[in-house]
Enzyme design. Structure first.
Site, PDB file in Angstrom:
ATOM      1  N   HIS A 190      -0.261  -7.503 -11.184  1.00  0.00           N
ATOM      2  CA  HIS A 190       0.041  -8.504 -10.152  1.00  0.00           C
ATOM      3  C   HIS A 190       0.129  -9.892 -10.782  1.00  0.00           C
ATOM      4  O   HIS A 190      -0.894 -10.538 -11.040  1.00  0.00           O
ATOM      5  CB  HIS A 190      -1.031  -8.475  -9.062  1.00  0.00           C
ATOM      6  CG  HIS A 190      -0.845  -7.372  -8.072  1.00  0.00           C
ATOM      7  ND1 HIS A 190      -0.596  -7.585  -6.746  1.00  0.00           N
ATOM      8  CD2 HIS A 190      -0.834  -6.020  -8.237  1.00  0.00           C
ATOM      9  CE1 HIS A 190      -0.457  -6.430  -6.114  1.00  0.00           C
ATOM     10  NE2 HIS A 190      -0.602  -5.455  -7.006  1.00  0.00           N
ATOM     11  N   GLN A 244       6.936   0.645  -9.524  1.00  0.00           N
ATOM     12  CA  GLN A 244       6.839   2.110  -9.524  1.00  0.00           C
ATOM     13  C   GLN A 244       8.101   2.727  -8.929  1.00  0.00           C
ATOM     14  O   GLN A 244       8.611   3.731  -9.426  1.00  0.00           O
ATOM     15  CB  GLN A 244       5.609   2.546  -8.724  1.00  0.00           C
ATOM     16  CG  GLN A 244       4.285   2.156  -9.358  1.00  0.00           C
ATOM     17  CD  GLN A 244       3.104   2.370  -8.415  1.00  0.00           C
ATOM     18  OE1 GLN A 244       3.267   2.834  -7.296  1.00  0.00           O
ATOM     19  NE2 GLN A 244       1.911   2.002  -8.870  1.00  0.00           N
ATOM     20  N   SER A 249      -3.491   2.592  -7.731  1.00  0.00           N
ATOM     21  CA  SER A 249      -4.062   3.936  -7.846  1.00  0.00           C
ATOM     22  C   SER A 249      -3.100   4.881  -8.545  1.00  0.00           C
ATOM     23  O   SER A 249      -3.514   5.910  -9.072  1.00  0.00           O
ATOM     24  CB  SER A 249      -4.376   4.494  -6.456  1.00  0.00           C
ATOM     25  OG  SER A 249      -5.233   3.651  -5.732  1.00  0.00           O
ATOM     26  N   GLU A 264       0.886 -12.572  -9.437  1.00  0.00           N
ATOM     27  CA  GLU A 264       0.522 -13.626  -8.491  1.00  0.00           C
ATOM     28  C   GLU A 264      -0.986 -13.782  -8.293  1.00  0.00           C
ATOM     29  O   GLU A 264      -1.438 -14.710  -7.614  1.00  0.00           O
ATOM     30  CB  GLU A 264       1.182 -13.348  -7.128  1.00  0.00           C
ATOM     31  CG  GLU A 264       0.498 -12.307  -6.268  1.00  0.00           C
ATOM     32  CD  GLU A 264       0.714 -10.864  -6.715  1.00  0.00           C
ATOM     33  OE1 GLU A 264       0.120  -9.965  -6.099  1.00  0.00           O
ATOM     34  OE2 GLU A 264       1.472 -10.645  -7.677  1.00  0.00           O
ATOM     35  N   PRO A 313       0.823  -1.214   0.000  1.00  0.00           N
ATOM     36  CA  PRO A 313       0.000   0.000   0.000  1.00  0.00           C
ATOM     37  C   PRO A 313       0.854   1.258   0.000  1.00  0.00           C
ATOM     38  O   PRO A 313       2.043   1.226   0.339  1.00  0.00           O
ATOM     39  CB  PRO A 313      -0.778  -0.129   1.320  1.00  0.00           C
ATOM     40  CG  PRO A 313       0.143  -0.910   2.215  1.00  0.00           C
ATOM     41  CD  PRO A 313       0.836  -1.890   1.302  1.00  0.00           C
ATOM     42  N   GLY A 314       0.243   2.362  -0.380  1.00  0.00           N
ATOM     43  CA  GLY A 314       0.924   3.644  -0.301  1.00  0.00           C
ATOM     44  C   GLY A 314       1.587   4.080  -1.586  1.00  0.00           C
ATOM     45  O   GLY A 314       1.202   3.657  -2.681  1.00  0.00           O
ATOM     46  N   CYS A 361       4.360  -4.002  -8.924  1.00  0.00           N
ATOM     47  CA  CYS A 361       3.434  -2.931  -8.532  1.00  0.00           C
ATOM     48  C   CYS A 361       4.185  -1.803  -7.823  1.00  0.00           C
ATOM     49  O   CYS A 361       4.899  -1.041  -8.462  1.00  0.00           O
ATOM     50  CB  CYS A 361       2.297  -3.488  -7.686  1.00  0.00           C
ATOM     51  SG  CYS A 361       0.851  -2.401  -7.590  1.00  0.00           S
TER      52      CYS A 361
END
Length: 736
Positions: free
Chosen positions: A184, A97, A142, A186, A63-64, A93
């Site tokens: 993703h 980034q 996001s 997985e 997350p984040g 992911c």
């Protein structure tokens, strides 16, 4: 150079899919060993001496934002390795980034976020996409990264059309052995674009290492002390060394066949109307439930109570109460040790429960297991124990499919009680005067305190801000409704009303002072079979449609499976549960059923089934208990990633959930267990309203908030979920 035993370092950014990625790596590179660390576990200076012992690094999702040091930790430093420390790296992911922005790229927000969305991936057919044709993959993001320099070569894209335009899905560094994907690989719905690209990455990694004659150093004892054991690592069975092993108890069983027998009659035969005593019923009140379990408690039946933060466990036998120190072990290990001593054999293999522990585990127990602080004032406001279990030595189990009643005892020479039970059961068909449902009872009106609508809608909007910022893919926001009702009906009569108005496969009547818990839950959380070869199964529900004239299975299929939002919600929880199981069991985890429509008494439900086993030849008698421990709180009641989502929910929700969205069920002395999610349920504290003419009941309800959610529709859904339980209080349609 040929690497005989590849060794991978997987850096986890507190995601809920990390063990799925580990399992994919192990499948792509079958003989590899994998060590996992958190992204804030080690500094780059701590990590550098260890890198010579690894073949490659996998940087997982999370997350984040990669722009925030607290979200990526050591990851941002990994990309700056000197030539002498360099090794192949693959980012997923958030990891991808970070790769792009640390090499001159820009981080941008998607106009339309992609959480649990399946996209077609367009690619070059080269490098990690070699020998791949069409790729379909799952996205959870996001943000997206745009390479603004020639350091990063683009390898794949998704065409989001008017929503986001072309979005980078994969890339590589031009001169360093760094690769990554935005999607993703997985996820259960990602095709060969998952396993195949990991295999291609490994081929490229081996080629790069061979050209440089890079050799692995062994992991010495000091390194292993820092890193811990490789995955998968099976925790040893929890048993305090101070407890001696005793011979297993033999279960005594008698079978009575009673066509048309009613579980309510059996409960009333056993004295459920005596409200001064505890009572336990786990009730398969509707299909697909089959077995109903009624405990025949003794005045001295042991109750085990525990609240988070205590260094002791409270043991009650009738009016006798004592505290036993946990002596440095946790409550999970203490209970596991207790059940090791209670082990029994020789019960009927056709019966899932021979005796053992039955009760409730709170939501906050799971929150605590994630190392998330609980509310400071919870001891003042939460009156219910976080663990409340009863050790059942006598029970009756009704098989609703065969009308057989199994009379069972763990006590030696208990034939007198068993014969008496058989005699009393045979009398039941003549007791036709017993009311099956209390439809003729007058229900006094309830005072209903619903959550404030504007406040709840504002929290939904706040939740969606967290979704857009990449902190979560889904947030299961809930709120509590409080009811104040006159003491016109007993809690048993209320349960019968609830059972009639909202029959469910995982219903329950648990009168365990100080708490009384009534449930009409449709959702099994986890079941696990007896050893050896224990099978763990989880059945998350996301997607519900009420039955009504004209609502056929085909209509439910179209409305639920045809809904991008509903399928995405289910997919996220399936991927989260796979992660939880992989973390305990290793590789052998499979999705047996994905988003199938199942028919229940009053609703159509979209249900997935995930199963897992230990490797062949491995035995662990408390395996199911360990899976339960690692899986709480239920992912269907939190969202994903679980830890960050629960942290957010702790800030958004005003009250402890307590028993709501925890679990209730049993752990059998034979080793099996079955636990359901505490939804469509209500509970009260006996002592709180002992001296009042009014009873105070609490009902929790909510829904999974996604980026696609409409706040007003989510409020309406929350009210709809309340109706079945409110009906037992004469308040099915409260004024808003």
């Amino acid at each position: 150079m040929t690497i005989q035993r590849p060794r991978l370092l997987l850096i986890d950014s507190y995601d809920s899919f990390t063990f799925n990625l580990a399992a994919l790596c192990r499948t792509a590179i079958p003989d590899c060993s994998i060590h996992l660390i958190k992204n804030d576990q080690l500094t780059i200076d701590d990590l550098l001496p260890l890198l010579k012992s690894f073949s490659a690094i996998i940087i997982g999702p999370g997350p984040g934002s990669p722009d925030l040091p607290e979200d990526v930790g050591v990851v941002k430093d990994i990309w700056k390795l000197s030539e002498c420390d360099l090794l192949p790296i693959f980012g997923v992911c958030l990891g991808f980034q970070s790769l792009v922005i640390e090499h001159g790229g820009q981080l941008k927000r998607l106009q339309v976020v992609k959480h649990g969305q399946v996209s077609k991936i367009l690619h070059t057919g080269r490098d990690i996409f070699k020998n791949l044709k069409q790729v379909t993959a799952v996205r959870y993001h996001s943000y997206h990264a745009e390479p603004d320099t020639k350091e990063i070569e683009s390898l794949a894209w998704a065409d989001d059309g008017v929503e986001n335009g072309s979005v980078l899905m994969a890339g590589k560094h031009q001169t360093r052995p760094f690769w990554g994907v935005q999607y993703h690989p997985e996820s259960v719905l990602t095709d060969d674009g998952g396993l195949h690209i990991l295999r291609n990455f490994w081929s490229l990694a081996v080629e790069w290492s061979q050209k440089r004659d890079r050799c692995l150093s062994p992991l010495d004892s000091s390194a292993l002390k820092i890193l811990g054991p490789s995955w998968p690592h099976l925790r040893p069975s929890s048993l305090s060394s101070s407890r001696r092993t005793t011979p297993a108890t033999s279960v005594t069983t008698s079978v009575v066949e009673l066509p048309g027998v009613n579980v309510l009659d059996i409960c009333e035969m056993l004295g459920v109307d005596d409200h001064t005593s505890p009572f336990i019923l786990l009730d398969s009140a509707a299909s697909p439930g089959r077995f109903s379990i009624i405990a025949s408690l003794l005045p001295t039946s042991l109750q085990i109570l525990y609240s988070v933060g205590d260094v002791f466990v409270t043991l009650k036998r009738g009016k006798s109460v004592c505290r036993e120190s946990l002596a440095g072990e946790d409550i999970w290990s203490w209970i596991s040790g207790f059940m090791r001593l209670a082990k029994a054999i020789d019960g009927s293999p056709d019966v899932p429960f021979w005796g053992g522990l039955i009760g409730t585990l709170s939501y906050e127990l799971g929150v605590h297991s994630l190392d998330i602080p609980l509310r400071q004032n919870r001891r003042d406001i939460n009156l219910h124990p976080d663990i409340h279990l009863v050790y059942v030595q006598r029970c009756l189990v009704l098989d609703t499919s065969t009308s057989k009643v199994y009379i069972q005892s763990l006590l030696s020479d208990d034939w007198a009680w068993m014969n008496n039970m058989a005699d009393e059961l045979h009398k039941l068909p003549s007791r036709s005067s017993i009311m099956k449902t209390p439809l003729n009872l007058k229900i006094a009106s309830a005072q209903v305190q619903l959550p404030d609508r504007h406040h709840y809608v504002a929290k939904i909007e706040s939740a969606q801000d967290f979704l857009r910022s990449g902190d979560s893919y889904e947030l299961c926001l809930t709120a509590q409704t409080h009811l104040f009702v006159p003491r016109s009906l007993s809690t048993w009569e209320r349960y019968k009303l609830l059972r009639h108005s909202n029959p469910a496969p995982y219903s329950a009547y648990l009168r365990l002072h100080p708490s009384t818990f009534l449930s009409s839950s449709p959702e099994r959380f986890i079941s696990y079979s007896r050893s050896p070869d224990s099978l763990c199964e989880l059945r998350p529900i996301k997607g519900t449609m009420r039955k009504a004239p004209g609502i056929t299975r085909a209509c439910a299929e179209q409305a639920l499976r045809g809904s991008q939002k509903e399928v995405a919600e289910n997919l996220m929880i399936v991927d989260l549960i796979r992660h939880d199981l992989h973390g305990v069991l290793g590789l052998d985890v499979h999705v047996k059923q994905f988003c199938e429509i199942e028919e229940y008494e009053t609703v159509w439900q979209m249900v997935s089934v995930i199963e897992g086993r230990l490797p062949a030849g491995t035995r662990k008698d408390d395996l199911g208990w360990e899976v339960l421990r690692q899986s709480l709180p239920p992912g269907s009641m939190t969202g994903a990633p679980k830890k960050r989502s629960v942290e957010i929910l702790q800030s958004l929700e005003d009250e402890d959930r307590s028993l709501y969205s925890g679990v209730f069920g049993y752990w059998c002395v034979g080793g099996g267990g079955d636990w359901s999610v505490a939804i469509r349920s209500c509970f009260k504290h006996e002592l709180e309203c002992q001296d009042s003419e009014m009873e105070h009941w609490v009902i929790g309800a909510g829904g999974a908030i996604t980026a696609l959610s409409d706040p007003q529709a989510e409020w309406d859904e929350m009210l709809l979920k309340l109706q079945g339980v409110l009906g037992a209080f004469g308040a099915a349609n409260p004024r808003v």
